[in-house]
Design an enzyme around this catalytic site. Structure first.
Site, short mmCIF file in Angstrom:
data_model
loop_
_atom_site.label_atom_id
_atom_site.label_comp_id
_atom_site.label_asym_id
_atom_site.label_seq_id
_atom_site.Cartn_x
_atom_site.Cartn_y
_atom_site.Cartn_z
N GLY B 43 70.05 17.32 7.94
CA GLY B 43 70.36 15.98 8.42
C GLY B 43 71.84 15.66 8.47
O GLY B 43 72.24 14.69 9.11
N CYS B 252 45.00 9.15 29.92
CA CYS B 252 45.73 9.80 31.02
C CYS B 252 44.85 9.85 32.27
O CYS B 252 43.70 10.27 32.22
CB CYS B 252 46.13 11.22 30.61
N CYS B 255 44.07 13.86 33.06
CA CYS B 255 43.28 14.73 32.17
C CYS B 255 42.38 13.94 31.23
O CYS B 255 41.54 14.53 30.56
CB CYS B 255 44.20 15.65 31.37
N CYS B 277 50.03 11.81 31.20
CA CYS B 277 50.69 12.49 30.09
C CYS B 277 52.14 12.79 30.45
O CYS B 277 52.43 13.25 31.55
CB CYS B 277 50.03 13.84 29.79
N CYS B 283 48.88 18.37 29.52
CA CYS B 283 47.99 17.79 30.53
C CYS B 283 47.24 18.90 31.28
O CYS B 283 46.04 18.83 31.49
CB CYS B 283 48.82 16.95 31.51
#
Lengths: 192, 291
Positions: B43, B252, B255, B277, B283
């Site tokens: 980090g 979606c 899909c 998506c 997808c």
């Protein structure tokens, strides 16, 4: 004086060793073999030489103990690194098998605003085992056991002190011939 | 879907050959040493000497430099832009590395060893051994609150992150909830506040204890940082206002997936709207599985 050969394929060999090193440091104390080793140099294991060829260049000061002139000349030839006069002024500190380890708390540990300006130790050890400590920290999914032959008796106690000043502290790479284990300062250890 | 490895010499005139991976070896070593320190202090933003790349800042120069520093012949590279493999940025970066490194490329998440991303984490769970490379525009999460780099360094050194909590609190006071929806700040390993790059906060939970290594590169700002595998990554929140990811009432349109991140698109001239998506590989897999 004789120069020894370096990596057979400098670009690929450095990349493959770096990836092993990156994995080793991001999954601490989980040993892995370095994929390509250069010839060992008098006084240095092949793994140590590989790490220096991979990481050192003219921007880096490396501290080495007294080593045969061939070894120093070869390292300087292949990397262009400068030799540090003292471990206190080094980016990388190399401790070959059997040489004394300087006190960890005296080495460059970075600054509060720049903890990255800390030394990296390359320590040659004997074989790795699982008897000395229980380790945890980033990169360790569940606490794991680790040990290495040939480390000074108080090494792990010193490591606890090193970890206690996180995010400052030194990082270490343990080298057992061609196998390495990463030990970043983020790792905390319990003895026994 | 997966393009095989071809040595660069096979398709390039010698005059046009670059060093493997475009960058010279000195630059790669500098980046590699910085990456090791970044992994050691998860980090924390490590400064590095960002190089001029053959595309402008803001198009992923930080991510490209990190990818160039780690990539090897054995890698299979996937590049996504907002989840999609087939948008300009993704196509060009993938082609760039196929050309300067000759590596195999793929669009299938689980086949990739190295995934460079602009602002999404794939829906397919990442695996051990995979490396994600994030393109980061602004690595400093405190920058909009404190303009001075000298000051933000001190704030990080003292772990003084009250400013960010105040910002999130102001969101709650004004809107009743935390309105930050992307680039949602995280605490890495309980020590450093970090920017997850502008991924939607939907993806933040995927950072927590991920089995993959996450590398972040900001080319213009010359900073890189890392989140090693199995590292605690906590999205900032309050006890009475816990962290919450986006969710949709729609599924979606292509899909039928109801658990992926959805983009709203205009489908025709009449302004008909669809939700699909954002992750094109996910997808496609869902549609193939349904058939």
């Amino acid at each position: 004086m004789m120069l020894h050969t370096g990596f057979k394929h400098p670009v690929d060999d450095a990349q493959r060793n770096f990836r092993a090193l990156l994995e080793a440091l991001s999954r601490p104390l989980q040993p892995r073999a370095l994929p390509t080793l250069p010839p060992a140099l008098p006084g240095l294991a092949a793994g140590t030489v590989a790490l220096l060829y991979t990481l050192a260049d003219q921007d880096v000061a490396v501290w080495l103990p007294d080593l045969p002139a061939d070894t120093l000349a070869t390292l300087r030839f292949h990397t262009g690194m400068t030799l540090a006069a003292s471990p206190l002024a080094a980016d990388f500190i190399v401790i070959p098998t059997g040489r004394a380890l300087p006190a960890l708390d005296a080495l460059p540990a970075g600054e509060a605003e720049y903890p990255d300006r800390a030394a990296t130790l390359i320590i040659e050890t004997g074989a790795f085992h699982q008897c000395d400590v229980e380790a945890s920290g980033p990169g360790i999914a569940a606490p794991l056991r680790f040990g290495a032959q040939g480390l000074p008796k108080d090494f792990w106690r010193q490591w606890q002190v090193n970890h206690a000043r996180y995010p400052l502290g030194v990082d270490a790479l343990l080298v057992a011939d061609g196998v390495i284990a990463g030990l970043p300062r983020s790792v905390s250890v319990k003895e026994g | 879907m997966t393009e095989p490895f071809s040595p660069p010499s096979a398709n390039l005139d010698d005059r046009w050959r670059y060093n493997f991976g475009f960058l010279d070896e000195n630059t790669k070593r500098m980046l590699r040493r910085a990456l090791l320190k970044a992994v050691a202090v998860p980090g924390y933003q490590v400064p590095f000497g960002s190089r001029e790349m053959p595309l402008p800042y803001g198009w992923g120069t930080g991510g490209i430099q990190l990818t160039a520093a780690v990539i090897g012949h054995e890698d299979v590279l996937k590049v996504i832009d907002q989840g999609a493999d087939d948008t300009t940025n993704a196509v060009n970066i993938r082609r760039f590395f196929a050309r300067v490194a000759g590596v195999a490329t793929t669009t299938v998440t689980r086949d990739a060893t190295l995934i460079q991303t602009r602002h999404r984490i794939p829906e397919t769970p990442l695996a051990e051994g995979q490396i994600m490379v994030f393109q980061v525009p602004e690595p400093e999460p405190l920058r909009t609150l404190e303009a001075s780099e000298v000051e933000t360094r001190k704030l990080h050194a003292h772990q003084e992150y009250g400013l960010m909590h105040v910002k999130l609190y102001e969101d709650i006071a004004r809107y009743g909830h935390i309105a930050t929806s992307y680039d949602y700040p995280v605490m890495v390993n309980r020590r450093y506040l970090a920017s997850p790059s502008p991924i939607p906060k939907f993806d933040n939970p995927k950072l927590h204890r991920s089995p993959a290594l996450m590398l972040f590169g900001a080319g213009r700002e010359k900073r890189l940082y890392a989140i090693p595998p199995y590292t605690e990554v906590e999205s900032l929140a309050f006890e009475d206002h816990p962290f919450e990811a986006q969710h949709w009432s729609q599924a979606c349109a292509l899909c039928g997936s109801s658990d992926s991140y959805l983009d709203e698109i205009i489908a025709d001239d009449a302004g008909v709207r669809q939700f699909v998506c954002s992750d094109t590989d996910h997808c496609r897999q869902q549609r193939e599985a349904a058939q």
